[in-house]
Design a protein around this motif. Structure first.
Motif, PDB file in Angstrom:
ATOM      1  N   THR A  22     -73.535 -34.026  30.666  1.00  0.00           N
ATOM      2  CA  THR A  22     -74.215 -35.114  29.968  1.00  0.00           C
ATOM      3  C   THR A  22     -73.679 -35.272  28.550  1.00  0.00           C
ATOM      4  OG1 THR A  22     -76.221 -34.804  31.262  1.00  0.00           O
ATOM      5  CG2 THR A  22     -76.478 -35.924  29.152  1.00  0.00           C
ATOM      6  N   LEU A  23     -73.349 -34.153  27.909  1.00  0.00           N
ATOM      7  CA  LEU A  23     -72.870 -34.183  26.516  1.00  0.00           C
ATOM      8  C   LEU A  23     -71.349 -34.034  26.407  1.00  0.00           C
ATOM      9  CD1 LEU A  23     -75.666 -31.988  24.912  1.00  0.00           C
ATOM     10  CD2 LEU A  23     -75.322 -34.441  24.596  1.00  0.00           C
ATOM     11  N   SER A  24     -70.639 -34.360  27.459  1.00  0.00           N
ATOM     12  CA  SER A  24     -69.188 -34.126  27.480  1.00  0.00           C
ATOM     13  C   SER A  24     -68.461 -34.784  26.305  1.00  0.00           C
ATOM     14  CB  SER A  24     -68.582 -34.589  28.802  1.00  0.00           C
ATOM     15  OG  SER A  24     -68.775 -35.977  28.982  1.00  0.00           O
ATOM     16  N   LYS A  25     -68.902 -35.957  25.897  1.00  0.00           N
ATOM     17  CA  LYS A  25     -68.257 -36.649  24.776  1.00  0.00           C
ATOM     18  C   LYS A  25     -68.425 -35.847  23.481  1.00  0.00           C
ATOM     19  CE  LYS A  25     -68.491 -41.148  24.884  1.00  0.00           C
ATOM     20  NZ  LYS A  25     -68.972 -42.540  24.741  1.00  0.00           N
ATOM     21  N   GLU A  26     -69.625 -35.312  23.264  1.00  0.00           N
ATOM     22  CA  GLU A  26     -69.919 -34.535  22.057  1.00  0.00           C
ATOM     23  C   GLU A  26     -69.239 -33.159  22.066  1.00  0.00           C
ATOM     24  OE1 GLU A  26     -72.045 -36.166  23.915  1.00  0.00           O
ATOM     25  OE2 GLU A  26     -73.324 -37.395  22.649  1.00  0.00           O
ATOM     26  N   LEU A  27     -68.838 -32.707  23.255  1.00  0.00           N
ATOM     27  CA  LEU A  27     -68.276 -31.357  23.390  1.00  0.00           C
ATOM     28  C   LEU A  27     -66.750 -31.330  23.432  1.00  0.00           C
ATOM     29  CD1 LEU A  27     -70.826 -29.956  25.994  1.00  0.00           C
ATOM     30  CD2 LEU A  27     -70.850 -29.715  23.503  1.00  0.00           C
ATOM     31  N   LYS A  28     -66.131 -32.476  23.186  1.00  0.00           N
ATOM     32  CA  LYS A  28     -64.657 -32.497  23.159  1.00  0.00           C
ATOM     33  C   LYS A  28     -64.171 -31.514  22.101  1.00  0.00           C
ATOM     34  CE  LYS A  28     -63.843 -36.866  25.128  1.00  0.00           C
ATOM     35  NZ  LYS A  28     -63.188 -38.041  25.326  1.00  0.00           N
ATOM     36  N   GLY A  29     -63.145 -30.787  22.442  1.00  0.00           N
ATOM     37  CA  GLY A  29     -62.604 -29.797  21.519  1.00  0.00           C
ATOM     38  C   GLY A  29     -63.112 -28.391  21.802  1.00  0.00           C
ATOM     39  N   TYR A  30     -64.141 -28.286  22.644  1.00  0.00           N
ATOM     40  CA  TYR A  30     -64.652 -26.968  23.043  1.00  0.00           C
ATOM     41  C   TYR A  30     -64.170 -26.672  24.453  1.00  0.00           C
ATOM     42  CZ  TYR A  30     -67.960 -27.169  19.147  1.00  0.00           C
ATOM     43  OH  TYR A  30     -68.520 -27.249  17.902  1.00  0.00           O
ATOM     44  N   GLY A  31     -63.994 -25.384  24.733  1.00  0.00           N
ATOM     45  CA  GLY A  31     -63.666 -24.964  26.079  1.00  0.00           C
ATOM     46  C   GLY A  31     -64.940 -24.671  26.843  1.00  0.00           C
ATOM     47  N   GLY A  32     -64.770 -24.360  28.094  1.00  0.00           N
ATOM     48  CA  GLY A  32     -65.951 -23.984  28.845  1.00  0.00           C
ATOM     49  C   GLY A  32     -65.800 -24.153  30.328  1.00  0.00           C
ATOM     50  N   THR A  33     -66.928 -24.002  31.003  1.00  0.00           N
ATOM     51  CA  THR A  33     -67.031 -24.173  32.436  1.00  0.00           C
ATOM     52  C   THR A  33     -68.182 -25.146  32.686  1.00  0.00           C
ATOM     53  OG1 THR A  33     -68.634 -22.386  32.709  1.00  0.00           O
ATOM     54  CG2 THR A  33     -66.303 -21.770  32.819  1.00  0.00           C
ATOM     55  N   LYS A  34     -68.525 -25.330  33.940  1.00  0.00           N
ATOM     56  CA  LYS A  34     -69.635 -26.224  34.290  1.00  0.00           C
ATOM     57  C   LYS A  34     -70.947 -25.755  33.676  1.00  0.00           C
ATOM     58  CE  LYS A  34     -72.105 -26.912  38.439  1.00  0.00           C
ATOM     59  NZ  LYS A  34     -72.121 -26.939  39.883  1.00  0.00           N
ATOM     60  N   SER A  35     -71.068 -24.441  33.472  1.00  0.00           N
ATOM     61  CA  SER A  35     -72.348 -23.904  32.993  1.00  0.00           C
ATOM     62  C   SER A  35     -72.278 -23.159  31.665  1.00  0.00           C
ATOM     63  CB  SER A  35     -72.932 -22.979  34.051  1.00  0.00           C
ATOM     64  OG  SER A  35     -72.037 -21.911  34.318  1.00  0.00           O
ATOM     65  N   ALA A  36     -71.116 -23.141  31.019  1.00  0.00           N
ATOM     66  CA  ALA A  36     -70.979 -22.411  29.749  1.00  0.00           C
ATOM     67  C   ALA A  36     -70.094 -23.161  28.778  1.00  0.00           C
ATOM     68  CB  ALA A  36     -70.393 -21.023  29.995  1.00  0.00           C
ATOM     69  N   LEU A  37     -70.519 -23.169  27.529  1.00  0.00           N
ATOM     70  CA  LEU A  37     -69.753 -23.763  26.440  1.00  0.00           C
ATOM     71  C   LEU A  37     -69.153 -22.626  25.631  1.00  0.00           C
ATOM     72  CD1 LEU A  37     -68.981 -26.231  24.678  1.00  0.00           C
ATOM     73  CD2 LEU A  37     -71.152 -25.881  23.473  1.00  0.00           C
ATOM     74  N   HIS A  38     -67.832 -22.561  25.568  1.00  0.00           N
ATOM     75  CA  HIS A  38     -67.157 -21.492  24.837  1.00  0.00           C
ATOM     76  C   HIS A  38     -66.830 -21.968  23.421  1.00  0.00           C
ATOM     77  CE1 HIS A  38     -66.910 -19.489  28.628  1.00  0.00           C
ATOM     78  NE2 HIS A  38     -66.097 -20.398  29.138  1.00  0.00           N
ATOM     79  N   PHE A  39     -67.006 -21.063  22.453  1.00  0.00           N
ATOM     80  CA  PHE A  39     -66.666 -21.423  21.079  1.00  0.00           C
ATOM     81  C   PHE A  39     -66.116 -20.223  20.333  1.00  0.00           C
ATOM     82  CE2 PHE A  39     -71.105 -20.160  20.993  1.00  0.00           C
ATOM     83  CZ  PHE A  39     -71.265 -19.461  19.813  1.00  0.00           C
ATOM     84  N   ASP A  40     -65.323 -20.539  19.329  1.00  0.00           N
ATOM     85  CA  ASP A  40     -64.695 -19.539  18.471  1.00  0.00           C
ATOM     86  C   ASP A  40     -65.757 -19.043  17.482  1.00  0.00           C
ATOM     87  OD1 ASP A  40     -63.293 -18.192  16.442  1.00  0.00           O
ATOM     88  OD2 ASP A  40     -61.636 -19.620  16.469  1.00  0.00           O
ATOM     89  N   PRO A  41     -65.996 -17.749  17.403  1.00  0.00           N
ATOM     90  CA  PRO A  41     -67.007 -17.259  16.470  1.00  0.00           C
ATOM     91  C   PRO A  41     -66.692 -17.570  15.005  1.00  0.00           C
ATOM     92  CG  PRO A  41     -65.833 -15.425  17.481  1.00  0.00           C
ATOM     93  CD  PRO A  41     -65.380 -16.671  18.167  1.00  0.00           C
ATOM     94  N   ALA A  42     -65.434 -17.828  14.691  1.00  0.00           N
ATOM     95  CA  ALA A  42     -65.085 -18.205  13.321  1.00  0.00           C
ATOM     96  C   ALA A  42     -65.566 -19.630  13.007  1.00  0.00           C
ATOM     97  CB  ALA A  42     -63.572 -18.110  13.112  1.00  0.00           C
ATOM     98  N   LYS A  43     -65.905 -20.382  14.062  1.00  0.00           N
ATOM     99  CA  LYS A  43     -66.416 -21.748  13.910  1.00  0.00           C
ATOM    100  C   LYS A  43     -67.696 -21.865  14.740  1.00  0.00           C
ATOM    101  CE  LYS A  43     -61.758 -23.562  13.517  1.00  0.00           C
ATOM    102  NZ  LYS A  43     -60.723 -24.367  14.174  1.00  0.00           N
ATOM    103  N   PRO A  44     -68.801 -21.297  14.259  1.00  0.00           N
ATOM    104  CA  PRO A  44     -70.051 -21.324  15.025  1.00  0.00           C
ATOM    105  C   PRO A  44     -70.488 -22.748  15.377  1.00  0.00           C
ATOM    106  CG  PRO A  44     -70.241 -19.859  13.140  1.00  0.00           C
ATOM    107  CD  PRO A  44     -68.952 -20.616  12.984  1.00  0.00           C
ATOM    108  N   LEU A  45     -71.265 -22.863  16.430  1.00  0.00           N
ATOM    109  CA  LEU A  45     -71.759 -24.182  16.843  1.00  0.00           C
ATOM    110  C   LEU A  45     -72.606 -24.791  15.735  1.00  0.00           C
ATOM    111  CD1 LEU A  45     -72.893 -23.499  20.526  1.00  0.00           C
ATOM    112  CD2 LEU A  45     -70.762 -24.557  19.738  1.00  0.00           C
ATOM    113  N   PRO A  46     -72.364 -26.047  15.392  1.00  0.00           N
ATOM    114  CA  PRO A  46     -73.176 -26.705  14.368  1.00  0.00           C
ATOM    115  C   PRO A  46     -74.621 -26.882  14.865  1.00  0.00           C
ATOM    116  CG  PRO A  46     -71.213 -28.012  14.902  1.00  0.00           C
ATOM    117  CD  PRO A  46     -71.286 -26.893  15.878  1.00  0.00           C
TER     118      PRO A  46
END
Length: 115
Positions: free
Chosen positions: A75-99
Motif C-alpha cells: 500500500t505504501l510502495s510509493k513512500e518506501l522507494k529507496g528502501y529494501g525489503g520483502t513482502k512483509s519486512a522493510l529493511h533500513f540502514d541503521p545509520a539512517k533510521p526510519l523517519p
C-alpha cells in the motif's frame, strides 16, 4: 534462550543497530501509547486491541521494520522507494533510521487494516 521482552531482545543488540531500534521503539511508543509491548515470532512487537501492529528486528546487515501484514508495505510502495525489503519486512540502514513521518504512515495503514 529466547527473549520474552523487548528489553531482553535489545540486550543482544549493540552500536548503530541498537540506537536505531531504540529510536524506532520510542517513536512507536509515542504513536501508540496504549499499545502493549510483546515478542511475536521471536521479535519485538506492539499489540493494540489484540492485534500486532508493528515490530522490528536487528539483522546481520542492518535493521528491519515489520507491519505484520502482507499488504501494508504494498500500500505504501510509493513512500518506501529507496528502501529494501520483502513482502512483509522493510529493511533500513541503521545509520539512517526510519523517519517518524514514515513510521506514522506505516502504523496508520496497518491500523486501518485491522479495523
Amino acid at each position: 534462550m529466547k527473549p520474552t521482552t523487548i528489553d531482553e531482545y535489545l540486550q543482544s543488540v549493540t552500536g548503530e543497530r541498537r540506537r536505531a531500534l531504540d529510536k524506532l521503539r520510542a517513536t512507536i511508543r509515542k504513536l501508540m501509547p496504549k499499545a502493549e509491548e510483546c515478542i511475536s515470532y521471536a521479535i519485538p512487537a506492539f499489540r493494540l486491541d489484540g492485534r500486532v501492529i508493528a515490530g522490528f528486528a536487528a539483522t546481520a546487515k542492518g535493521c528491519s521494520y515489520f507491519p505484520f501484514s502482507g499488504s501494508t508495505l504494498k500500500t505504501l510502495s510509493k513512500e518506501l522507494k529507496g528502501y529494501g525489503g520483502t513482502k512483509s519486512a522493510l529493511h533500513f540502514d541503521p545509520a539512517k533510521p526510519l523517519p517518524a513521518r514514515l513510521v506514522r504512515q506505516l502504523i496508520r495503514v496497518r491500523r486501518a487494516e485491522t479495523r
